[in-house]
Scaffold this motif. Structure first.
Motif, short mmCIF file in Angstrom:
data_model
loop_
_atom_site.label_atom_id
_atom_site.label_comp_id
_atom_site.label_asym_id
_atom_site.label_seq_id
_atom_site.Cartn_x
_atom_site.Cartn_y
_atom_site.Cartn_z
N TYR A 54 0.84 -1.21 0.00
CA TYR A 54 0.00 0.00 0.00
C TYR A 54 0.87 1.25 0.00
O TYR A 54 0.66 2.17 -0.81
N TYR A 55 1.85 1.31 0.89
CA TYR A 55 2.68 2.51 0.98
C TYR A 55 3.62 2.64 -0.22
O TYR A 55 3.95 3.75 -0.64
N MET A 56 4.02 1.52 -0.80
CA MET A 56 4.82 1.60 -2.03
C MET A 56 3.99 2.14 -3.18
O MET A 56 4.47 2.92 -4.01
N THR A 57 2.72 1.77 -3.23
CA THR A 57 1.82 2.33 -4.24
C THR A 57 1.65 3.83 -4.03
O THR A 57 1.59 4.60 -5.00
N GLN A 58 1.55 4.24 -2.78
CA GLN A 58 1.45 5.67 -2.49
C GLN A 58 2.69 6.42 -2.97
O GLN A 58 2.58 7.51 -3.56
N LEU A 59 3.86 5.87 -2.74
CA LEU A 59 5.10 6.51 -3.18
C LEU A 59 5.18 6.53 -4.71
O LEU A 59 5.66 7.51 -5.30
N ASN A 60 4.72 5.47 -5.35
CA ASN A 60 4.69 5.46 -6.82
C ASN A 60 3.78 6.56 -7.35
O ASN A 60 4.11 7.25 -8.32
#
Length: 634
Positions: free
Chosen positions: A425-431
């Motif tokens: 989830y947080y990696m998607t946010q950073l992307n």
């Protein structure tokens, strides 16, 4: 008529009882600090009385020692293990979220994103004062590079955390297998002893301690039933029990079998930024073959492993999911599946791997690449997965033979719904952060020209390198497709999908040569106005543009991620503390029943010693009576 020596036998039974009671008390005292030990006590009852043909009817014959039992309450055991599993789940999740929160380094570090953003903003303002100054241009480029490096490092740390969790899961699975093997061995020993009417209290304590340890990793249920000889009304209790330990709804170990778990590395990713080889847990089949998958994501599974998996794989209940609208075999792209999403997804939030596995109507297929189509709102809503394959009986991938008639209209998904904001989830946010900011900056940057008057139409400011080490051409490629009326996207296209928080950076040519930086339009350069800065001013405005993200500005978006992490960490911290208190309270209740109290055992020693002395006195008195009767009578 009672035996002449009845009194002697009665006194002897008292000696035997108090001797057993003293020995048991000594055993309790010796094990007062032994972990998992439960207090034992001697069970007794009055011996069968003699029927007499006399006015007083019956005469007592002493005491029978019927066994040695444990002071243990099954209700408290069950309650403790349930609370312990919940506590371990929340504590494990909280530990990992705290680590993720620390990686942003926002509160204390000089390299936190707020300070790096401030330095980048200061460098932009300085450059705006003298756009042609090579030193200021270099300073600005380096400030942007430092910021992109921070995002890269954060991504790397998140992936390292994912790998650490992955390794910890493998260790815990081995621990479960070790514990289950020990429980199985104890089951055999206890059954052999108790079917011979023996006493296996100490072995039972060892077994219960192992179950307590197991409950930390995964919630357990214990079912214990008597083993009977015969059937129906003729059945006779053997004295032993069948002891079954279940995890979830499946039997882990009982008297007949000891099942084992195993971890299997995924061949494909579920999320775009996942590390390679994430483990899934399966039951181990015969000859170490892979059996059925153990679904830790089911609602009735708790424990530390569940908490770790939630953080490793958590997607906030938002996996890629849609409806199968078309299936075809033998096309130019092999077997294909067309999936319609209920709601379109914007490119900046797309987390779908370019190659991976997709579940079509509950059956798993491998795919190699995908194509997608934009809808009128500019969102991707129709995906076509290409070259679908399955694993054959020989273990090789073969083209999938799709059941076109039955599967159309059914559900398709990549990954499971995991109700936790974890690393994916947080990696998607950073992307989303890097893609949105890059597109904004690049759309402005590519409209201008560098200090040499060269137009930057195919030179994006913020981009990434392909497998050949060349920077992706993002803006020009997107414009060419738009001009051609092409509203499709492929996983292999040079698009913002290929740009992630892990590979994000400044254009290599700009880093190598500050003159490649674009701060003004070509017409300004052509007329010799090297101090023009219209492009730069638009880029500066973007940093404070409230409409850039739904959360607001660049800084506010990152603050939203930090806040979300903080809230989630606090939530799991609160949950773990609450369940920790419940666990401790339940354990105290359990110990109040089963633990050894030195004061109580000291009182018992005095009481049993006095009882033993009195029983010996009975023997002494009876000895005098018999001596008088036998030696002096007559």
């Amino acid at each position: 008529m009672p035996s002449t020596f009845l009194g002697l036998n009665t006194g002897l039974s008292g000696i035997n009882y108090y001797q057993a009671a003293l020995n048991t008390t000594a055993h309790n005292v010796s094990n007062a600090d032994t972990k998992g030990y439960s207090r034992q006590y001697v069970c007794s009852q009055a011996s069968q009385a003699l029927r007499l043909r006399a006015s007083y009817g019956m005469m007592g014959t002493g005491v029978d020692t019927t066994g040695i039992s444990q002071a243990r309450n099954i209700y408290y055991d069950t309650k403790y293990r349930l609370a312990n599993s919940r506590y371990s789940e929340y504590a494990g999740a909280k530990e990992q979220l705290s680590q993720l929160e620390a990686y942003l380094n926002e509160q204390t570090a000089e390299t936190g994103y707020t300070k790096l953003l401030a330095k980048m903003d200061a460098a932009m303002q300085t450059l705006a004062g003298s756009p042609s100054d090579a030193a200021f241009r270099t300073q600005f480029i380096e400030s942007v590079k430092n910021f992109t490096d921070l995002i890269n490092e954060t991504t790397t740390n998140y992936q390292n955390t994912q790998e650490d969790i992955n390794n910890e899961i493998a260790i815990h699975v081995d621990t479960i297998n070790s514990i289950s093997s020990k429980i199985y061995a104890l089951n055999q020993q206890i059954r052999n002893i108790e079917t011979r009417h023996g006493n296996a209290n100490d072995l039972r304590d060892q077994r219960e301690l192992l179950v307590d340890q197991l409950s930390e990793l995964v919630n357990v249920t214990v079912v214990e039933t008597p083993i009977m000889y015969g059937t129906g009304k003729d059945a006779v209790d053997s004295g032993a029990t069948r002891y079954e330990v279940r995890i979830g709804n499946a039997t882990l170990v009982d008297d007949m079998e000891c099942r084992q778990l195993m971890v299997v590395a995924r061949e494909e990713k579920i999320n775009q930024n996942d590390i390679d080889g994430l483990y899934d847990v399966y039951w181990k089949g015969l000859d170490n073959t892979v059996g059925d998958k153990f679904n830790f994501n089911s609602g009735n599974i708790t424990g530390r492993i569940r908490g770790l998996l939630d953080i490793r794989d958590g997607n906030n209940n938002n996996p890629f999911s849609g409806t199968i609208t078309k299936l075809e075999n033998g096309t130019a792209n092999g077997s294909i599946a067309e999936i319609q999403l209920k709601e379109g997804i914007s490119l900046d939030k797309l987390n779908l791997p370019s190659e991976g596995t997709i579940t079509l109507n509950c059956k798993e297929y491998y795919y190699e690449g995908w194509d997608a189509v934009y809808d009128a709102d500019g969102k991707l809503n129709t995906f076509t997965f290409k070259n679908l394959t399955v694993i054959s009986d020989t273990g090789k991938r073969i083209p999938a033979d799709l059941n076109i008639a039955l599967d159309t209209g059914k559900v398709a998904s990549v990954g499971e719904r995991i109700n936790c904001k974890g690393i994916p989830y947080y990696m998607t946010q950073l992307n989303e952060f890097v893609r949105t900011l890059s597109k904004y900056m690049n759309d402005i940057f590519t409209k201008g020209a560098d200090a040499n008057g060269e137009e930057a139409t195919e030179r994006d400011f913020l981009t990434a390198s392909d497998i050949y080490g060349k920077d992706f051409v993002l803006t020009a490629t997107a414009k060419a497709k738009e001009d051609a009326g092409d509203n499709s996207l492929s996983s292999s296209d040079s698009s913002y999908y290929r740009l992630t928080a892990g590979n994000w950076g400044v254009n290599q040519s700009v880093v190598a040569d500050q003159s490649k930086l674009v701060v003004s339009y070509k017409e300004d350069i052509d007329r010799g106005d090297l101090e023009a800065k219209d492009i730069l001013m638009d880029m500066i405005a973007g940093m404070t543009d409230q409409s850039l993200y739904s959360q607001g500005t660049v800084a506010q978006f990152l603050q939203a991620i930090t806040t979300s992490l903080g809230v989630d960490t606090l939530k799991y911290d609160t949950f773990s503390k609450n369940m920790g208190e419940v666990t401790n309270a339940t354990d105290k209740q359990r110990l109040s029943v089963s633990s050894v109290d030195s004061n109580e055992e000291g009182a018992n020693l005095i009481m049993y010693r006095q009882g033993y002395n009195l029983a010996c006195k009975v023997i002494s008195v009876m000895n005098e009576v018999y001596d008088k009767l036998i030696n002096e009578t007559g």
